[in-house]
Write an enzyme that holds these catalytic residues in place. Sequence first.
Site, PDB file in Angstrom:
ATOM      1  N   CYS A 118      -5.361  20.837  -5.730  1.00 26.64           N
ATOM      2  CA  CYS A 118      -5.503  19.902  -4.616  1.00 26.64           C
ATOM      3  C   CYS A 118      -6.354  20.552  -3.519  1.00 26.64           C
ATOM      4  O   CYS A 118      -6.013  21.623  -3.034  1.00 26.64           O
ATOM      5  CB  CYS A 118      -4.119  19.549  -4.064  1.00 26.64           C
ATOM      6  N   ASN A 123      -4.567  23.487 -12.901  1.00 21.16           N
ATOM      7  CA  ASN A 123      -3.341  23.120 -13.627  1.00 21.16           C
ATOM      8  C   ASN A 123      -3.213  23.989 -14.868  1.00 21.16           C
ATOM      9  O   ASN A 123      -4.182  24.601 -15.325  1.00 21.16           O
ATOM     10  CB  ASN A 123      -3.444  21.655 -14.074  1.00 21.16           C
ATOM     11  N   ASP A 162      -6.527  15.179 -11.118  1.00 23.95           N
ATOM     12  CA  ASP A 162      -6.304  16.479 -10.459  1.00 23.95           C
ATOM     13  C   ASP A 162      -7.439  17.438 -10.812  1.00 23.95           C
ATOM     14  O   ASP A 162      -7.886  18.237  -9.980  1.00 23.95           O
ATOM     15  CB  ASP A 162      -4.954  17.059 -10.916  1.00 23.95           C
TER      16      ASP A 162
HETATM   17  P1  HMG Z   1      -5.239   7.942   7.160  1.00 25.22           P
HETATM   18  O1  HMG Z   1      -6.550   8.279   7.770  1.00 25.22           O
HETATM   19  O2  HMG Z   1      -3.996   8.443   7.814  1.00 25.22           O
HETATM   20  O3  HMG Z   1      -5.106   6.376   6.935  1.00 25.22           O
HETATM   21  O4  HMG Z   1      -5.304   8.456   5.641  1.00 25.22           O
HETATM   22  P2  HMG Z   1      -5.190   5.191   7.963  1.00 25.22           P
HETATM   23  O5  HMG Z   1      -4.224   4.179   7.478  1.00 25.22           O
HETATM   24  O6  HMG Z   1      -5.094   5.691   9.370  1.00 25.22           O
HETATM   25  O7  HMG Z   1      -6.684   4.593   7.758  1.00 25.22           O
HETATM   26  C1  HMG Z   1      -7.856   5.279   8.201  1.00 25.22           C
HETATM   27  C2  HMG Z   1      -9.054   4.720   7.446  1.00 25.22           C
HETATM   28  O8  HMG Z   1      -8.941   5.044   6.059  1.00 25.22           O
HETATM   29  C3  HMG Z   1      -9.160   3.191   7.506  1.00 25.22           C
HETATM   30  O9  HMG Z   1     -10.552   2.864   7.435  1.00 25.22           O
HETATM   31  C4  HMG Z   1      -8.503   2.743   6.222  1.00 25.22           C
HETATM   32  O10 HMG Z   1      -8.937   1.488   5.763  1.00 25.22           O
HETATM   33  C5  HMG Z   1      -8.960   3.854   5.273  1.00 25.22           C
HETATM   34  P3  HMG Z   1     -11.278   2.150   8.663  1.00 25.22           P
HETATM   35  O11 HMG Z   1     -10.529   0.876   8.864  1.00 25.22           O
HETATM   36  O12 HMG Z   1     -11.084   3.103   9.829  1.00 25.22           O
HETATM   37  O13 HMG Z   1     -12.701   2.024   8.199  1.00 25.22           O
HETATM   38  N1  HMG Z   1      -7.972   4.013   4.176  1.00 25.22           N
HETATM   39  C6  HMG Z   1      -8.288   3.987   2.871  1.00 25.22           C
HETATM   40  N2  HMG Z   1      -9.458   3.852   2.224  1.00 25.22           N
HETATM   41  C7  HMG Z   1      -9.415   3.853   0.872  1.00 25.22           C
HETATM   42  N3  HMG Z   1      -8.267   3.982   0.168  1.00 25.22           N
HETATM   43  C8  HMG Z   1      -7.085   4.137   0.770  1.00 25.22           C
HETATM   44  C9  HMG Z   1      -7.068   4.143   2.188  1.00 25.22           C
HETATM   45  N4  HMG Z   1      -6.077   4.275   3.086  1.00 25.22           N
HETATM   46  C10 HMG Z   1      -6.638   4.191   4.289  1.00 25.22           C
HETATM   47  N5  HMG Z   1      -5.969   4.267   0.033  1.00 25.22           N
HETATM   48  C11 HMG Z   1      -4.539   8.787   3.398  1.00 25.22           C
HETATM   49  C12 HMG Z   1      -4.135   8.551   4.843  1.00 25.22           C
HETATM   50  C13 HMG Z   1      -3.320   9.172   2.633  1.00 25.22           C
HETATM   51  C14 HMG Z   1      -5.150   7.497   2.859  1.00 25.22           C
HETATM   52  C15 HMG Z   1      -5.605   9.913   3.375  1.00 25.22           C
HETATM   53  O14 HMG Z   1      -5.080  11.045   4.021  1.00 25.22           O
HETATM   54  C16 HMG Z   1      -6.055  10.268   1.985  1.00 25.22           C
HETATM   55  O15 HMG Z   1      -6.700   9.482   1.299  1.00 25.22           O
HETATM   56  N6  HMG Z   1      -5.769  11.522   1.541  1.00 25.22           N
HETATM   57  C17 HMG Z   1      -6.187  12.009   0.234  1.00 25.22           C
HETATM   58  C18 HMG Z   1      -5.036  12.724  -0.355  1.00 25.22           C
HETATM   59  C19 HMG Z   1      -5.334  13.185  -1.760  1.00 25.22           C
HETATM   60  O16 HMG Z   1      -5.927  12.464  -2.557  1.00 25.22           O
HETATM   61  N7  HMG Z   1      -4.892  14.415  -2.090  1.00 25.22           N
HETATM   62  C20 HMG Z   1      -5.051  14.948  -3.413  1.00 25.22           C
HETATM   63  C21 HMG Z   1      -3.996  14.398  -4.354  1.00 25.22           C
HETATM   64  S1  HMG Z   1      -2.372  15.126  -4.122  1.00 25.22           S
HETATM   65  C22 HMG Z   1      -2.383  16.516  -5.154  1.00 25.22           C
HETATM   66  O17 HMG Z   1      -3.404  16.883  -5.701  1.00 25.22           O
HETATM   67  C23 HMG Z   1      -1.078  17.191  -5.477  1.00 25.22           C
HETATM   68  C24 HMG Z   1      -0.547  16.781  -6.852  1.00 25.22           C
HETATM   69  O18 HMG Z   1      -1.456  17.149  -7.875  1.00 25.22           O
HETATM   70  C25 HMG Z   1       0.812  17.438  -7.118  1.00 25.22           C
HETATM   71  C26 HMG Z   1       0.830  18.962  -6.912  1.00 25.22           C
HETATM   72  O19 HMG Z   1       0.043  19.674  -7.549  1.00 25.22           O
HETATM   73  O20 HMG Z   1       1.645  19.367  -6.088  1.00 25.22           O
HETATM   74  C27 HMG Z   1      -0.338  15.267  -6.928  1.00 25.22           C
HETATM   75 MG    MG Z   2      -1.658  19.164  -8.818  1.00 27.26          MG
END
Ligand code: HMG
Ligand code: MG
Length: 311
Positions: free
Chosen positions: A251, A264, A14
Amino acid sequence: MAERVRITDVAPRDGLQGEPAPVSTADKRRLITALQDAGVDAIEVTSFVRPDLIPQLADAGELVASLAEVKRPGIEYIALVPNERGLVGALAANDAAGSRVIDTIAVFASASETFSQKNINTDIDGSLERFEPVIDRALTEGLRVRAYVSCVIACPFEGVIDPEDVGSLVLRLAELGAHEIDLGDTIGAGDEATTAMMLTEVMGTLGDSDLLPALTLHPHDTFGRASDCVRAALDLGLRSFDGAAGGLGGCPFASTPQRRAPGNIATSTLRRTIEAAGFETSIDPSKLAIADAVASRILADASARSIGDAS
Ligand code: HMG
Ligand code: MG
């Protein structure tokens, strides 16, 4: 003897995920080593997400493989996985490491439909459909499962979130088999009263079922009220919290044009708050100060390098 409270440091994940200047894999390993030397119970080491969206963590596989030689027995390493592709990446990284470096995968849902769309490109129902096979396979592989619920108090786009919506989502994640539910106050909107209200609702909802996942609070310290939220949660019986070395983090998908997503709660503040409330942690404050210094140095170095590259 004072009761023990568990601390997870999320700085390597994070804390770094929104940092624009690239941090090297070796520096991430240094930070993780310093945090485990400081005595935290668990570390969120990275995420297996789309590298074009979170370029800072694009080295997840390489980092995990390189952690095999530094990981100490007894410490828990966690990696975020948003879907099956992410889980496959995490499992492959453990294989490449030649040992179980990642003990726990964390899926991440949101109590806000808008935040869910912006963060993981699907609505709440869609996220649960995605997580079901991920959690099933993780359990079969013997991994522990942590499930985040973001926006438990408020959403940067929708405003206040109804605690009942949080409770029902927590229940659905627990029914999928999550061992731990991590309640994220993503933008640090909570205070003592709203945190207590949300937790009372969540505990009441879980209490009506047979499911008893561990509950963790993940506060962000936007308005300096995160310690009040931690005290409210301790009063209600929570014994697990997330913080980040140096108070890094936020995030990127919770940022608005007016405000970058907030950090955080600093792990040092979290430790002091917990111990002042009469509980014990496993953290050595002088070693945590070293981890804080490592975190600020690697960010300063990364930013100096990126300014140098641009000029
Ligand atoms: P998407 O575009 O909807 O996925 O992403 P898709 O299934 O349609 O695939 C599109 C392309 O992405 C494809 O590639 C997949 O292979 C690739 P292509 O075939 O077109 O070349 N792909 C991936 N590549 C690597 N790793 C993967 C993956 N999945 C698909 N896992 C997805 C959906 C969720 C993957 C995307 O939106 C994403 O990666 N988002 C990032 C979200 C993130 O990391 N947010 C920050 C963390 S959450 C946070 O900070 C909050 C928290 O701290 C709690 C709080 O504070 O509240 C946890
Ligand atoms: Mg967080």
